[in-house]
Design an enzyme around this catalytic site. Structure first.
Site, PDB file in Angstrom:
ATOM      1  N   LEU A  41     101.733  53.022 -10.713  1.00  0.00           N
ATOM      2  CA  LEU A  41     101.786  54.604 -11.033  1.00  0.00           C
ATOM      3  C   LEU A  41     102.669  54.742 -12.109  1.00  0.00           C
ATOM      4  O   LEU A  41     103.786  54.135 -12.072  1.00  0.00           O
ATOM      5  CB  LEU A  41     102.430  55.288  -9.865  1.00  0.00           C
ATOM      6  CG  LEU A  41     101.387  55.512  -8.647  1.00  0.00           C
ATOM      7  CD1 LEU A  41     101.941  56.457  -7.560  1.00  0.00           C
ATOM      8  CD2 LEU A  41      99.847  55.613  -8.936  1.00  0.00           C
TER       9      LEU A  41
ATOM     10  N   ARG B 200     114.243  63.377 -17.411  1.00  0.00           N
ATOM     11  CA  ARG B 200     115.694  62.852 -17.454  1.00  0.00           C
ATOM     12  C   ARG B 200     116.245  61.767 -18.450  1.00  0.00           C
ATOM     13  O   ARG B 200     117.245  61.681 -18.639  1.00  0.00           O
ATOM     14  CB  ARG B 200     116.335  62.638 -15.833  1.00  0.00           C
ATOM     15  CG  ARG B 200     116.631  63.976 -15.345  1.00  0.00           C
ATOM     16  CD  ARG B 200     117.244  63.534 -13.633  1.00  0.00           C
ATOM     17  NE  ARG B 200     116.034  62.915 -12.948  1.00  0.00           N
ATOM     18  CZ  ARG B 200     116.385  62.143 -11.924  1.00  0.00           C
ATOM     19  NH1 ARG B 200     117.641  62.071 -11.498  1.00  0.00           N
ATOM     20  NH2 ARG B 200     115.082  61.779 -11.099  1.00  0.00           N
TER      21      ARG B 200
ATOM     22  N   THR C 175     102.230  61.635  -5.594  1.00  0.00           N
ATOM     23  CA  THR C 175     101.626  60.168  -5.778  1.00  0.00           C
ATOM     24  C   THR C 175     100.563  59.977  -5.023  1.00  0.00           C
ATOM     25  O   THR C 175      99.668  59.156  -5.271  1.00  0.00           O
ATOM     26  CB  THR C 175     102.842  59.421  -4.973  1.00  0.00           C
ATOM     27  OG1 THR C 175     103.100  60.183  -3.725  1.00  0.00           O
ATOM     28  CG2 THR C 175     104.137  59.391  -5.582  1.00  0.00           C
TER      29      THR C 175
ATOM     30  N   TYR D  71     105.287  50.857  -8.985  1.00  0.00           N
ATOM     31  CA  TYR D  71     105.620  51.701  -9.840  1.00  0.00           C
ATOM     32  C   TYR D  71     105.861  51.331 -11.166  1.00  0.00           C
ATOM     33  O   TYR D  71     106.373  50.299 -11.433  1.00  0.00           O
ATOM     34  CB  TYR D  71     106.543  52.721  -9.444  1.00  0.00           C
ATOM     35  CG  TYR D  71     106.153  53.052  -8.226  1.00  0.00           C
ATOM     36  CD1 TYR D  71     105.641  54.661  -8.204  1.00  0.00           C
ATOM     37  CD2 TYR D  71     106.056  52.587  -6.738  1.00  0.00           C
ATOM     38  CE1 TYR D  71     105.310  55.176  -7.019  1.00  0.00           C
ATOM     39  CE2 TYR D  71     105.751  52.868  -5.619  1.00  0.00           C
ATOM     40  CZ  TYR D  71     104.983  54.396  -5.715  1.00  0.00           C
ATOM     41  OH  TYR D  71     104.919  54.984  -4.477  1.00  0.00           O
ATOM     42  N   GLY D  72     105.448  51.976 -12.432  1.00  0.00           N
ATOM     43  CA  GLY D  72     105.903  51.535 -13.827  1.00  0.00           C
ATOM     44  C   GLY D  72     107.389  51.581 -14.096  1.00  0.00           C
ATOM     45  O   GLY D  72     107.885  51.021 -14.874  1.00  0.00           O
ATOM     46  N   ASP D  73     108.012  52.146 -13.311  1.00  0.00           N
ATOM     47  CA  ASP D  73     109.751  52.322 -13.643  1.00  0.00           C
ATOM     48  C   ASP D  73     110.617  51.743 -12.320  1.00  0.00           C
ATOM     49  O   ASP D  73     111.730  52.187 -12.335  1.00  0.00           O
ATOM     50  CB  ASP D  73     109.903  54.093 -13.518  1.00  0.00           C
ATOM     51  CG  ASP D  73     109.563  54.708 -12.293  1.00  0.00           C
ATOM     52  OD1 ASP D  73     109.073  53.891 -11.369  1.00  0.00           O
ATOM     53  OD2 ASP D  73     109.758  55.845 -12.267  1.00  0.00           O
TER      54      ASP D  73
ATOM     55  N   GLU E  55     109.614  63.042   3.511  1.00  0.00           N
ATOM     56  CA  GLU E  55     110.252  63.353   2.276  1.00  0.00           C
ATOM     57  C   GLU E  55     111.792  63.870   2.397  1.00  0.00           C
ATOM     58  O   GLU E  55     111.579  64.819   3.530  1.00  0.00           O
ATOM     59  CB  GLU E  55     109.286  64.221   1.326  1.00  0.00           C
ATOM     60  CG  GLU E  55     108.147  63.207   0.878  1.00  0.00           C
ATOM     61  CD  GLU E  55     108.624  62.068   0.386  1.00  0.00           C
ATOM     62  OE1 GLU E  55     109.330  62.084  -0.961  1.00  0.00           O
ATOM     63  OE2 GLU E  55     108.369  60.763   0.788  1.00  0.00           O
TER      64      GLU E  55
ATOM     65  N   ASN F  78     112.060  54.716   2.007  1.00  0.00           N
ATOM     66  CA  ASN F  78     110.855  54.415   1.567  1.00  0.00           C
ATOM     67  C   ASN F  78     110.891  53.968  -0.013  1.00  0.00           C
ATOM     68  O   ASN F  78     111.305  54.778  -0.839  1.00  0.00           O
ATOM     69  CB  ASN F  78     109.599  55.381   1.487  1.00  0.00           C
ATOM     70  CG  ASN F  78     108.345  55.012   0.793  1.00  0.00           C
ATOM     71  OD1 ASN F  78     107.864  54.008   0.783  1.00  0.00           O
ATOM     72  ND2 ASN F  78     107.801  56.209   0.333  1.00  0.00           N
TER      73      ASN F  78
ATOM     74  N   ARG G 198     117.105  34.870 -41.832  1.00  0.00           N
ATOM     75  CA  ARG G 198     115.931  35.848 -41.807  1.00  0.00           C
ATOM     76  C   ARG G 198     114.824  35.107 -41.340  1.00  0.00           C
ATOM     77  O   ARG G 198     114.481  33.940 -41.551  1.00  0.00           O
ATOM     78  CB  ARG G 198     116.166  36.551 -42.859  1.00  0.00           C
ATOM     79  CG  ARG G 198     117.238  37.442 -43.053  1.00  0.00           C
ATOM     80  CD  ARG G 198     117.406  38.167 -44.459  1.00  0.00           C
ATOM     81  NE  ARG G 198     116.322  38.995 -45.049  1.00  0.00           N
ATOM     82  CZ  ARG G 198     116.281  39.320 -45.962  1.00  0.00           C
ATOM     83  NH1 ARG G 198     116.943  38.922 -47.096  1.00  0.00           N
ATOM     84  NH2 ARG G 198     114.862  39.820 -46.327  1.00  0.00           N
TER      85      ARG G 198
HETATM   86  C1  UD1 Z   1     108.643  58.926  -3.792  1.00  0.00           C
HETATM   87  C2  UD1 Z   1     108.276  58.826  -2.303  1.00  0.00           C
HETATM   88  C3  UD1 Z   1     109.360  58.463  -1.842  1.00  0.00           C
HETATM   89  C4  UD1 Z   1     110.453  57.334  -1.985  1.00  0.00           C
HETATM   90  C5  UD1 Z   1     110.649  57.394  -3.537  1.00  0.00           C
HETATM   91  C6  UD1 Z   1     111.170  56.285  -4.005  1.00  0.00           C
HETATM   92  C7  UD1 Z   1     106.407  60.284  -2.280  1.00  0.00           C
HETATM   93  C8  UD1 Z   1     105.680  61.587  -1.925  1.00  0.00           C
HETATM   94  N1  UD1 Z   1     107.537  59.932  -2.198  1.00  0.00           N
HETATM   95  O1  UD1 Z   1     109.349  60.252  -3.946  1.00  0.00           O
HETATM   96  O2  UD1 Z   1     109.061  58.512  -0.104  1.00  0.00           O
HETATM   97  O3  UD1 Z   1     111.414  57.405  -1.312  1.00  0.00           O
HETATM   98  O4  UD1 Z   1     109.305  57.696  -4.307  1.00  0.00           O
HETATM   99  O5  UD1 Z   1     111.642  56.361  -5.467  1.00  0.00           O
HETATM  100  O6  UD1 Z   1     105.479  59.452  -2.688  1.00  0.00           O
HETATM  101  N2  UD1 Z   1     103.830  59.657  -9.924  1.00  0.00           N
HETATM  102  C9  UD1 Z   1     102.479  59.833 -10.793  1.00  0.00           C
HETATM  103  N3  UD1 Z   1     101.772  61.054 -10.626  1.00  0.00           N
HETATM  104  C10 UD1 Z   1     102.275  61.907  -9.750  1.00  0.00           C
HETATM  105  C11 UD1 Z   1     103.543  61.832  -9.149  1.00  0.00           C
HETATM  106  C12 UD1 Z   1     104.264  60.685  -9.234  1.00  0.00           C
HETATM  107  O7  UD1 Z   1     102.262  58.795 -11.445  1.00  0.00           O
HETATM  108  O8  UD1 Z   1     101.527  62.992  -9.712  1.00  0.00           O
HETATM  109  C13 UD1 Z   1     104.504  58.460 -10.174  1.00  0.00           C
HETATM  110  C14 UD1 Z   1     105.766  58.676 -11.178  1.00  0.00           C
HETATM  111  O9  UD1 Z   1     105.631  58.452 -12.418  1.00  0.00           O
HETATM  112  C15 UD1 Z   1     106.852  57.963 -10.442  1.00  0.00           C
HETATM  113  C16 UD1 Z   1     106.287  57.628  -9.138  1.00  0.00           C
HETATM  114  O10 UD1 Z   1     105.202  58.161  -9.123  1.00  0.00           O
HETATM  115  O11 UD1 Z   1     106.968  56.712 -11.105  1.00  0.00           O
HETATM  116  C17 UD1 Z   1     107.240  58.563  -7.928  1.00  0.00           C
HETATM  117  O12 UD1 Z   1     106.909  59.638  -8.177  1.00  0.00           O
HETATM  118  P1  UD1 Z   1     108.232  60.693  -7.668  1.00  0.00           P
HETATM  119  O13 UD1 Z   1     107.653  62.194  -8.055  1.00  0.00           O
HETATM  120  O14 UD1 Z   1     109.378  60.502  -8.355  1.00  0.00           O
HETATM  121  O15 UD1 Z   1     108.174  60.744  -6.211  1.00  0.00           O
HETATM  122  P2  UD1 Z   1     109.674  60.539  -5.473  1.00  0.00           P
HETATM  123  O16 UD1 Z   1     109.943  61.999  -5.401  1.00  0.00           O
HETATM  124  O17 UD1 Z   1     110.783  59.965  -6.317  1.00  0.00           O
END
Ligand code: UD1
Ligand code: CA
Length: 477
Positions: A10, A17, A83, A106-108, A160, A175, A338
């Site tokens: 993802l 931020r 997600t 995840y990509g990050d 959540e 999680n 260089r």
């Molecule tokens: C998510 C988890 C949470 C976990 C946390 C860990 C869910 C509902 N919650 O929360 O349980 O503890 O990660 O960091 O999954 N992304 C998409 N498309 C979307 C939404 C998100 O690609 O529509 C990607 C984001 O780029 C990101 C990752 O999924 O890399 C997580 O998304 P984010 O919305 O940050 O989830 P959290 O609220 O952190």
């Protein structure tokens, strides 16, 4: 259950931020983008198909993904609706429902290793589970989804933070977001998600409760290494994870027999390769695809990007990129290598020397204060102090060729294109415009004229005139 693994990465989120024009997952850590780290970890599991979900800044992100692995399937999530929705989009992009196991990452989350993913997959398969969650216990669980377990320890649900009760908020196990899921179950489960939660999003995490309801086996793998699951949301986390990755890499290379005098000021990119008994002195940065062979010493205060350093070479206070330093060659202090700099064995590029597109043969030396651009310098040749290759005529670049065992004088300018034969000499202060044949001496410039008594005549009463008068008196002239 089939052994087949499909991975979903993802990477559609906005990364607000970071406050950057560059997409979050493209920011580098350890010399490669975060998405590259994520894809490499997934590749190590032997996943057959990899789907990346892209959305925000997707042109940038997709270009990077294709450059890393052209076989990755790109799924576009136009609107980030959670997600669970992202995974649905990924499955849709595949056309057919995959068989076997789907791994979701995840990509990050750049420090997650392929080993951890493989362990999660192995446990998932061995236990015959529908869902396996990678969990951990951060110092502060605020913001994360909590792992709700039954009395007997079995996983019941992921709640959540924003939807959690006071009791659930007290749970410290969270999680990571990383999951291994039976493909058929996942396909059914994500299509039945609803967005009836405080954020109005489709939560992937709800599939855990769904599996429990359906009486399917669910389990968790608790990870002790907290860095591995940490995601990057801002530049503070980027710096912290960069430091953590560097600590991992410096420890790895010390285990492999590299002396690192000060790991805190030594930075090593992920792709760098180091031989045995390499010594890295404080303030050294080894970047990109730099390779350092056995016994070489680098630093202090040296930055090398995509540089190949031969065995037992010594590189002191130097900045270099796209260069090859031969075995036993010494470079610096204060050298600037260089792109296209290549040295043979036992060569020397000394103090305040800049080189570009230049080859020095075995044992060739350019010890002091020189610019050597577009030059070929033969083996055993010595370049005099203060030499400039005038390689640019204002329109085009030209080469200077200097043969073997030549001796060029101090303060020479070689006006390229020009060629100096083997064993030739050039005198100090010569501007070399014409080719010099092997074994010849080229002497340029005007003869020196000396005008006796000039200072007394033109600068009478000056300190210089006084000093000259005293010198003449003491020698009785
Ligand atoms: C998510 C988890 C949470 C976990 C946390 C860990 C869910 C509902 N919650 O929360 O349980 O503890 O990660 O960091 O999954 N992304 C998409 N498309 C979307 C939404 C998100 O690609 O529509 C990607 C984001 O780029 C990101 C990752 O999924 O890399 C997580 O998304 P984010 O919305 O940050 O989830 P959290 O609220 O952190
Ligand atoms: Ca997050």
């Amino acid at each position: 259950m089939s052994d087949q693994v499909t991975a979903i990465v993802l990477a559609a989120g906005a990364g607000t931020r970071m406050r950057s024009r560059t997409a979050k997952v493209l920011h580098p850590i350890g010399g490669r983008s975060m998405i590259a780290h994520a894809l490499l970890a997934v590749q190590q599991t032997g996943a057959g198909t990899v789907v990346a979900v892209v959305g925000h800044q997707r042109d940038q992100v997709s270009a990077e993904i294709s450059a890393i692995d052209p076989s990755v399937v790109h799924a576009v999530q136009e609107e980030q609706r959670g997600t669970g929705h992202a995974v649905q989009v990924a499955l849709d992009a595949l056309g057919a429902v995959p068989t076997g196991t789907v791994l979701i990452t995840y990509g990050d989350v750049p420090l997650l290793t392929g080993d951890t993913l493989s362990t999660l997959l192995r446990e998932h398969r061995d236990a015959g589970r529908a869902v396996s969650v990678l969990t951990y216990r951060p110092l502060d669980p605020a913001g994360y989804g909590r792992i709700v377990r039954a009395e007997d320890g079995s996983v019941l649900a992921i709640r959540e933070h924003r939807d959690a009760s006071a009791d659930e908020l007290a749970i410290t196990e969270v999680n990571s977001g990383i999951l291994a899921v039976d493909a058929g179950f996942l396909d059914r489960a994500v299509r039945s998600l609803d967005a009836g939660n405080t954020q109005g999003e489709y939560y992937l995490t709800d599939i855990v409760g769904r599996a429990v309801q359906d009486g399917l086996p669910v389990g968790a793998h608790v990870l002790e290494d907290l860095w591995q699951t940490e995601g990057v949301n801002d530049r503070h986390q980027l710096a912290r994870l960069g430091r953590a990755l560097n600590d991992r890499l410096t420890r790895h290379w010390m285990d492999e027999g590299v002396t690192i005098v000060d790991p805190a000021t030594t930075w090593i990119d992920s792709a760098v390769q180091l031989g045995q008994d390499v010594t890295l002195l404080p303030g050294t940065q080894l970047l990109g695809a730099t390779v350092v062979a056995d016994g070489a010493t680098i630093g202090p205060d040296t930055t090398l990007r995509d540089v190949e350093v031969g065995p037992d070479a010594e590189v002191v206070r130097t900045h270099g990129s796209n260069a090859v330093i031969g075995a036993g060659t010494t470079v610096g202090p204060f050298a600037y290598l260089r792109p296209g700099t290549v040295t043979g064995t036992g060569a020397k590029i000394g103090t305040f020397v800049e080189t570009k597109n230049t080859r020095l043969g075995d044992g060739a030396k350019a010890p002091h204060l020189s610019y050597l651009g577009d030059a070929d310098i033969g083996e055993g040749t010595n370049i005099g102090a203060g030499t400039i290759t005038a390689n640019y005529d204002g329109v085009a670049k030209h080469r200077t060729s200097i043969g073997r065992h030549a001796r060029t004088g101090s303060d020479n300018v070689f006006v390229a294109p020009v060629s100096i034969g083997d064993g030739a000499y050039t005198a100090a202060g010569t501007t070399v415009r014409d080719d010099v044949p092997p074994g010849a001496l080229a002497v340029g410039g005007d003869r020196q004229r000396t005008m006796e008594g000039w200072v007394e005549a033109r600068r009478p009463g000056s300190a210089s005139a006084e000093a000259a008068r005293r010198a003449q008196e003491s020698t009785g002239e």
